[in-house]
Write an enzyme that holds these catalytic residues in place. Structure first.
Site, PDB file in Angstrom:
ATOM      1  N   ILE A  86       0.834  -1.198   0.000  1.00  0.00           N
ATOM      2  CA  ILE A  86       0.000   0.000   0.000  1.00  0.00           C
ATOM      3  C   ILE A  86       0.870   1.249   0.000  1.00  0.00           C
ATOM      4  O   ILE A  86       1.791   1.372   0.811  1.00  0.00           O
ATOM      5  CB  ILE A  86      -0.902   0.013   1.255  1.00  0.00           C
ATOM      6  CG1 ILE A  86      -1.717  -1.274   1.340  1.00  0.00           C
ATOM      7  CG2 ILE A  86      -1.813   1.241   1.266  1.00  0.00           C
ATOM      8  CD1 ILE A  86      -2.362  -1.506   2.697  1.00  0.00           C
ATOM      9  N   CYS A  87       0.567   2.179  -0.885  1.00  0.00           N
ATOM     10  CA  CYS A  87       1.242   3.469  -0.904  1.00  0.00           C
ATOM     11  C   CYS A  87       0.412   4.425  -0.060  1.00  0.00           C
ATOM     12  O   CYS A  87      -0.613   4.926  -0.505  1.00  0.00           O
ATOM     13  CB  CYS A  87       1.364   3.985  -2.337  1.00  0.00           C
ATOM     14  SG  CYS A  87       2.256   5.547  -2.426  1.00  0.00           S
TER      15      CYS A  87
END
Length: 154
Positions: A86-87
């Site tokens: 996840i960014c």
């Protein structure tokens, strides 16, 4: 829970007693630093109607370093790659020991409501989102039905 820092015990107890709406986080039976998480797709998002499995792990350095979180359910999202990474700024350079597990989970849920193709982790998905948002949203809805059906929970 023996041998765990008091903070982790308190956060876990609070998650159990006051669950976050649309999020279920249960510590693993064998490792209380590892959580099995289910996040319901937010209403009015392409992920509505889906339930996404995530894993959350609290490293030894927690709360001085961020939890490690990743999607186990396949998802079509510009800020989540094929491996489920996840960014999200609070999982990286914007982490603060003042944040908690529930803050992280709420931020992940918010990311589902507001994909950000300008800060992508999945470049192909971000390009699709920028070039044809309607088509990208349709793809996200299809993947949600395919990979994250509510009846898929075990």
């Amino acid at each position: 829970m023996a041998g765990l820092p008091r903070r982790i015990i308190k956060e876990t107890q609070r998650l159990m007693q006051e669950p976050v709406p649309g999020i279920q986080a249960l510590p693993d039976e064998k490792n209380a630093r590892y959580f099995h998480v289910n996040v319901s797709g937010p209403a009015d998002s392409p992920y509505e109607g889906g339930v996404f499995k995530l894993e959350l792990f609290l490293p030894e350095e927690y709360p001085m370093s961020a939890p490690r979180v990743r999607f186990m359910t396949k998802i079509y999202h510009p800020n989540i790659d094929k491996l489920g990474r996840i960014c999200l700024d609070i999982l990286k350079d914007k982490w603060s020991p003042a944040l908690q597990i529930r803050t992280v989970l709420l931020s992940v849920q918010a990311l589902l409501s507001a994909p950000n193709p300008d800060d992508p982790l999945a470049n192909d998905v971000a390009e699709h989102w920028k070039e044809n948002e309607v088509s990208a949203i349709e793809q996200a809805k299809e993947w949600t039905l395919m990979y994250a059906p509510v009846n898929n929970l075990k």
